[in-house]
Design a protein around this motif. Structure first.
Motif, PDB file in Angstrom:
ATOM      1  N   GLY A  75       0.774  -1.239   0.000  1.00  9.52           N
ATOM      2  CA  GLY A  75       0.000   0.000   0.000  1.00  9.52           C
ATOM      3  C   GLY A  75       0.799   1.279   0.000  1.00  9.52           C
ATOM      4  N   ILE A  76       2.130   1.208  -0.184  1.00 12.06           N
ATOM      5  CA  ILE A  76       2.870   2.463  -0.241  1.00 12.06           C
ATOM      6  C   ILE A  76       3.592   2.607  -1.583  1.00 12.06           C
ATOM      7  N   SER A  77       3.144   1.837  -2.585  1.00 18.45           N
ATOM      8  CA  SER A  77       3.838   1.883  -3.870  1.00 18.45           C
ATOM      9  C   SER A  77       3.331   3.051  -4.706  1.00 18.45           C
ATOM     10  N   SER A  78       3.231   4.212  -4.092  1.00 16.67           N
ATOM     11  CA  SER A  78       2.717   5.365  -4.814  1.00 16.67           C
ATOM     12  C   SER A  78       3.794   5.971  -5.702  1.00 16.67           C
ATOM     13  N   ALA A  79       3.372   6.843  -6.579  1.00 10.66           N
ATOM     14  CA  ALA A  79       4.287   7.489  -7.514  1.00 10.66           C
ATOM     15  C   ALA A  79       5.374   8.245  -6.773  1.00 10.66           C
ATOM     16  N   ARG A  80       5.004   8.848  -5.656  1.00 11.36           N
ATOM     17  CA  ARG A  80       5.932   9.654  -4.897  1.00 11.36           C
ATOM     18  C   ARG A  80       7.121   8.811  -4.416  1.00 11.36           C
ATOM     19  N   ILE A  81       6.812   7.643  -3.844  1.00 13.00           N
ATOM     20  CA  ILE A  81       7.870   6.810  -3.283  1.00 13.00           C
ATOM     21  C   ILE A  81       8.691   6.162  -4.392  1.00 13.00           C
ATOM     22  N   MET A  82       8.003   5.762  -5.478  1.00  9.99           N
ATOM     23  CA  MET A  82       8.711   5.191  -6.630  1.00  9.99           C
ATOM     24  C   MET A  82       9.700   6.216  -7.179  1.00  9.99           C
ATOM     25  N   THR A  83       9.232   7.446  -7.354  1.00 10.33           N
ATOM     26  CA  THR A  83      10.093   8.507  -7.881  1.00 10.33           C
ATOM     27  C   THR A  83      11.249   8.774  -6.926  1.00 10.33           C
ATOM     28  N   LEU A  84      10.943   8.805  -5.640  1.00  9.61           N
ATOM     29  CA  LEU A  84      11.978   9.025  -4.626  1.00  9.61           C
ATOM     30  C   LEU A  84      13.054   7.949  -4.731  1.00  9.61           C
ATOM     31  N   PHE A  85      12.634   6.710  -4.933  1.00 10.75           N
ATOM     32  CA  PHE A  85      13.567   5.596  -5.053  1.00 10.75           C
ATOM     33  C   PHE A  85      14.463   5.770  -6.281  1.00 10.75           C
ATOM     34  N   VAL A  86      13.852   6.127  -7.411  1.00 15.50           N
ATOM     35  CA  VAL A  86      14.616   6.332  -8.650  1.00 15.50           C
ATOM     36  C   VAL A  86      15.682   7.406  -8.433  1.00 15.50           C
ATOM     37  N   PHE A  87      15.312   8.476  -7.739  1.00 14.72           N
ATOM     38  CA  PHE A  87      16.259   9.566  -7.547  1.00 14.72           C
ATOM     39  C   PHE A  87      17.328   9.236  -6.500  1.00 14.72           C
ATOM     40  N   LEU A  88      16.970   8.383  -5.561  1.00 15.39           N
ATOM     41  CA  LEU A  88      17.959   7.908  -4.593  1.00 15.39           C
ATOM     42  C   LEU A  88      19.026   7.083  -5.316  1.00 15.39           C
ATOM     43  N   VAL A  89      18.592   6.214  -6.230  1.00 23.07           N
ATOM     44  CA  VAL A  89      19.523   5.409  -7.027  1.00 23.07           C
ATOM     45  C   VAL A  89      20.416   6.331  -7.856  1.00 23.07           C
ATOM     46  N   LEU A  90      19.803   7.339  -8.445  1.00 19.94           N
ATOM     47  CA  LEU A  90      20.554   8.292  -9.272  1.00 19.94           C
ATOM     48  C   LEU A  90      21.611   9.020  -8.435  1.00 19.94           C
ATOM     49  N   LEU A  91      21.241   9.407  -7.231  1.00 18.21           N
ATOM     50  CA  LEU A  91      22.164  10.121  -6.342  1.00 18.21           C
ATOM     51  C   LEU A  91      23.372   9.257  -5.981  1.00 18.21           C
ATOM     52  N   VAL A  92      23.105   7.992  -5.620  1.00 17.95           N
ATOM     53  CA  VAL A  92      24.201   7.086  -5.265  1.00 17.95           C
ATOM     54  C   VAL A  92      25.056   6.803  -6.501  1.00 17.95           C
ATOM     55  N   LEU A  93      24.405   6.739  -7.660  1.00 15.21           N
ATOM     56  CA  LEU A  93      25.140   6.542  -8.920  1.00 15.21           C
ATOM     57  C   LEU A  93      26.086   7.716  -9.156  1.00 15.21           C
ATOM     58  N   MET A  94      25.634   8.931  -8.859  1.00 19.86           N
ATOM     59  CA  MET A  94      26.463  10.127  -9.027  1.00 19.86           C
ATOM     60  C   MET A  94      27.660  10.085  -8.082  1.00 19.86           C
ATOM     61  N   ILE A  95      27.407   9.697  -6.842  1.00 22.42           N
ATOM     62  CA  ILE A  95      28.501   9.612  -5.858  1.00 22.42           C
ATOM     63  C   ILE A  95      29.533   8.589  -6.329  1.00 22.42           C
ATOM     64  N   THR A  96      29.040   7.422  -6.796  1.00 21.37           N
ATOM     65  CA  THR A  96      29.943   6.385  -7.294  1.00 21.37           C
ATOM     66  C   THR A  96      30.722   6.902  -8.495  1.00 21.37           C
ATOM     67  N   ALA A  97      29.999   7.532  -9.433  1.00 17.34           N
ATOM     68  CA  ALA A  97      30.633   8.040 -10.649  1.00 17.34           C
ATOM     69  C   ALA A  97      31.690   9.085 -10.318  1.00 17.34           C
ATOM     70  N   TYR A  98      31.436   9.862  -9.267  1.00 19.94           N
ATOM     71  CA  TYR A  98      32.388  10.900  -8.858  1.00 19.94           C
ATOM     72  C   TYR A  98      33.729  10.269  -8.481  1.00 19.94           C
ATOM     73  N   TYR A  99      33.663   9.162  -7.744  1.00 20.51           N
ATOM     74  CA  TYR A  99      34.904   8.527  -7.290  1.00 20.51           C
ATOM     75  C   TYR A  99      35.547   7.693  -8.386  1.00 20.51           C
ATOM     76  N   VAL A 100      34.734   7.153  -9.295  1.00 20.02           N
ATOM     77  CA  VAL A 100      35.294   6.346 -10.385  1.00 20.02           C
ATOM     78  C   VAL A 100      35.817   7.267 -11.489  1.00 20.02           C
ATOM     79  N   GLY A 101      35.272   8.491 -11.559  1.00 17.73           N
ATOM     80  CA  GLY A 101      35.744   9.448 -12.548  1.00 17.73           C
ATOM     81  C   GLY A 101      34.868   9.556 -13.778  1.00 17.73           C
ATOM     82  N   HIS A 102      33.583   9.208 -13.664  1.00 16.39           N
ATOM     83  CA  HIS A 102      32.670   9.334 -14.810  1.00 16.39           C
ATOM     84  C   HIS A 102      31.479  10.224 -14.468  1.00 16.39           C
ATOM     85  N   LEU A 103      31.682  11.163 -13.572  1.00 20.21           N
ATOM     86  CA  LEU A 103      30.571  12.007 -13.127  1.00 20.21           C
ATOM     87  C   LEU A 103      29.934  12.760 -14.296  1.00 20.21           C
ATOM     88  N   ARG A 104      30.792  13.258 -15.192  1.00 18.35           N
ATOM     89  CA  ARG A 104      30.324  14.015 -16.365  1.00 18.35           C
ATOM     90  C   ARG A 104      29.337  13.181 -17.184  1.00 18.35           C
TER      91      ARG A 104
END
Ligand SMILES: [Zn+2]
Length: 222
Positions: free
Chosen positions: A102-131
């Motif tokens: 009952g919490i699979s709303s658009a808001r939480i789904m979107t939040l999850f997608v952006f959380l993944v994106l944020l961690v991806l950015m942090i990882t990319a920053y250290y690996v050197g592919h942030l751009r």
């Protein structure tokens, strides 16, 4: 019927322990009063199992990293186990969504997608592919989220269309912000994303405008 030898009471159903003193009940049990929640039990087992595996992974990598000083290329200059932990936290957030109903709303789904994106950015920053992530992956993810929310709003039959559209309104601002700050250097993918955002907004006004206006009127009592 079962009975408790200590409390001298009779207990219906097929309980194993006395509800008063928690001693073992004597006698023959009857048909259970309440249905067993087998699916919930299986679900809870898998939830615990994956949580245990995640903890093993975290402890293992922290140990390898901090105690054995094992380095993983190309993360030579940082504690790579912290990145592993970060990814696993996001993974757990996603799992929680799957297991809680009952919490699979658009808001939480979107939040999850952006959380993944944020961690991806942090990882990319250290690996050197942030751009690469900032110029290509991020706008594509934003575009995908916008289109998915829009499609869900159009197909929705449960009265959740407004949630999807309002989520899109928040997400759809992102390409404008990027365009505002990047101006002439705005990456092509973000420009495409900006246009998609405008097209979807026009589409929402044309197809759902009346409903959106009605909803706003209802909420504001105008
Ligand atoms: Zn008892």
């Amino acid at each position: 019927m079962k009975n408790c030898p200590y409390c001298k009471i009779e207990v219906g159903g097929n309980l194993r322990k006395c509800p008063l003193c928690q001693s073992k009940l004597n006698g023959e049990g009857e048909k259970a009063y309440f249905p067993m929640q087998t699916t919930l039990k299986i679900k809870s087992f898998f939830y615990k199992l994956q949580l245990f595996i995640v903890w093993i992974a975290v402890i293992w990598s922290v140990g390898m990293d901090f105690l054995l000083h094992l380095k993983v290329w190309p993360l030579d200059n940082i504690h790579w186990s912290l990145l592993v932990a970060l990814w696993l936290i996001v993974f757990e957030f996603g799992i929680m969504r799957l297991f809680k109903k009952g919490i699979s709303s658009a808001r939480i789904m979107t939040l999850f997608v952006f959380l993944v994106l944020l961690v991806l950015m942090i990882t990319a920053y250290y690996v050197g592919h942030l751009r690469l992530v900032l110029d290509w992956v991020a706008p594509i993810v934003v575009m995908g989220t916008l289109i998915a929310n829009y499609a869900l709003a159009m197909l929705d039959k449960n009265g959740n269309a407004m949630i999807y559209l309002l989520t899109n309104l928040v997400v759809g601002i992102l390409p404008y912000i990027v365009f505002y700050f990047a101006e002439r250097d705005c990456p092509i993918c973000w420009i495409v994303c900006l246009m998609v955002s405008v097209i979807l907004f026009v589409g929402a006004v044309i197809f759902k405008g009346r409903e959106v206006a009605g909803e706003i009127q209802r909420r504001l009592n105008v």
